[in-house]
Design an enzyme around this catalytic site. Structure first.
Site, mmCIF file in Angstrom:
data_model
loop_
_atom_site.group_PDB
_atom_site.id
_atom_site.type_symbol
_atom_site.label_atom_id
_atom_site.label_comp_id
_atom_site.label_asym_id
_atom_site.label_seq_id
_atom_site.Cartn_x
_atom_site.Cartn_y
_atom_site.Cartn_z
ATOM 1 N N ARG A 209 0.805 -1.217 0.000
ATOM 2 C CA ARG A 209 0.000 0.000 0.000
ATOM 3 C C ARG A 209 0.844 1.275 0.000
ATOM 4 N NH1 ARG A 209 -3.133 -4.046 1.861
ATOM 5 N NH2 ARG A 209 -1.066 -4.749 2.399
ATOM 6 N N THR A 210 1.780 1.375 0.933
ATOM 7 C CA THR A 210 2.506 2.641 1.102
ATOM 8 C C THR A 210 3.384 2.925 -0.105
ATOM 9 O OG1 THR A 210 2.525 2.068 3.434
ATOM 10 C CG2 THR A 210 3.805 3.992 2.786
ATOM 11 N N LYS B 57 26.207 -5.409 -0.479
ATOM 12 C CA LYS B 57 27.679 -5.506 -0.406
ATOM 13 C C LYS B 57 28.197 -4.908 0.899
ATOM 14 C CE LYS B 57 27.783 -4.063 -5.066
ATOM 15 N NZ LYS B 57 28.421 -3.157 -6.001
ATOM 16 N N HIS C 121 4.157 5.366 11.997
ATOM 17 C CA HIS C 121 3.835 5.292 10.559
ATOM 18 C C HIS C 121 2.942 6.507 10.296
ATOM 19 C CE1 HIS C 121 2.983 3.885 6.648
ATOM 20 N NE2 HIS C 121 2.569 2.657 6.896
ATOM 21 N N ARG D 121 11.213 3.555 4.419
ATOM 22 C CA ARG D 121 10.673 2.578 5.370
ATOM 23 C C ARG D 121 11.839 1.733 5.860
ATOM 24 N NH1 ARG D 121 5.474 -1.226 4.788
ATOM 25 N NH2 ARG D 121 4.551 0.801 5.224
HETATM 26 N N1 CP Z 1 -0.515 -0.098 5.808
HETATM 27 C C1 CP Z 1 0.702 -0.357 5.276
HETATM 28 O O1 CP Z 1 1.703 0.259 5.632
HETATM 29 O O2 CP Z 1 0.696 -1.316 4.311
HETATM 30 P P1 CP Z 1 1.980 -1.758 3.479
HETATM 31 O O3 CP Z 1 2.921 -2.430 4.454
HETATM 32 O O4 CP Z 1 1.451 -2.689 2.430
HETATM 33 O O5 CP Z 1 2.609 -0.519 2.911
#
Ligand code: CP
Length: 259
Positions: free
Chosen positions: A10-11, A38, A88, A60
């Site tokens: 999603r993100t 590496k 998040h 992320r």
């Molecule tokens: N909600 C969310 O962060 O989903 P993803 O891990 O698929 O990005």
């Protein structure tokens, strides 16, 4: 530059969609084929990406404190797309937007967050936001997955989902983050029966209450198959709102530079 060092659907896709809708270019960093393999550090990776001339790095990472470590050391902006078990924030914003779209307010909303709260960055961001906007939070699920006391904000309290489900405005289900802890020692069937949003539990919700889940969801483990696509579910609306919210964030951050 989209730099995802943990899996995402999603993100990562919604940031890419948002960038494209705004006419911005996005480069997806391919971690598996990168020099991280590496032995290059995340710091050197980020410094290298910055030197390429990107405007922002969407990151992320599995480390809770990665932003505290990196932000002051780079000159380009960085967007937190999920940091470990900590926060998040763009998910938190899209969740707020989804609630506001539904109820036209945030203040005094009652939300039950259910599941693996201890390891959930989504819950971490929601707890911070809920306190700012005067929402009441019920934290439900197995004792082992409840947050440490110092992470429970004043507007939140531990609760049994069955005791609060008929009074809340929204139920936010969370998956068990098996990748972040040892097995709970409970079968998926037993977890579903005891803590999951079964059709029977969902039927106790007020008709105007909504069902949320940040995804990815595990059908019939924390949430029933039929509930995911029920009339009260806003789970796919959350995904759509994620594109709008990330467009807003990118435009706010980079819009003037792009014009
Ligand atoms: N909600 C969310 O962060 O989903 P993803 O891990 O698929 O990005």
């Amino acid at each position: 530059m989209s730099l995802f060092l943990e899996p995402s659907t999603r993100t990562t896709c919604s940031f890419e969609m948002a960038s494209k809708l705004l006419g911005m270019d996005v480069i997806n960093f391919a971690a598996e084929n990168s020099s991280l393999k590496k032995g290059e550090s995340i710091y050197d990776t980020v410094k290298t990406i910055e030197a390429l001339g990107v405007d922002t790095i969407i990151l992320r990472h599995s480390d809770d404190q990665i932003f505290e470590q990196l932000v002051s050391k780079v000159n380009c902006s960085m967007i937190n797309a999920g940091a470990g078990k900590n926060e998040h924030p763009t998910q938190g914003l899209l969740d707020l937007f989804t609630l506001f779209q539904e109820f036209k307010k945030l203040n005094n909303l009652k939300i039950a967050i259910c599941g693996d709260i201890k390891h959930s960055r989504v819950a971490g961001s929601m707890l911070i936001a809920a306190e700012k906007f005067g929402m009441k939070i019920y934290l439900c699920g197995p004792e082992d997955l409840m947050p440490e006391k110092n992470k429970i904000t004043e507007n939140a309290k531990l609760a049994n989902l069955d005791e609060v489900i008929s009074e809340v405005d929204a139920v936010m289900m969370l998956r068990i983050q098996n990748e972040r802890h040892e097995s709970l020692g409970i079968t998926p069937e037993s977890y579903f029966k005891t803590f999951g949003l079964t059709e029977e539990r969902a039927s106790k919700m007020r008709p105007e209450a909504i069902i949320m889940h940040p995804g990815p969801f595990n059908r019939n483990i924390e949430i029933a198959d039929a509930v995911i696509e029920s009339k009260q579910s806003r789970i796919f609306a959350q995904v759509t709102n994620g594109v709008f919210m990330r467009m807003s964030i990118l435009d706010w951050l980079l819009g003037e530079e792009e014009k």
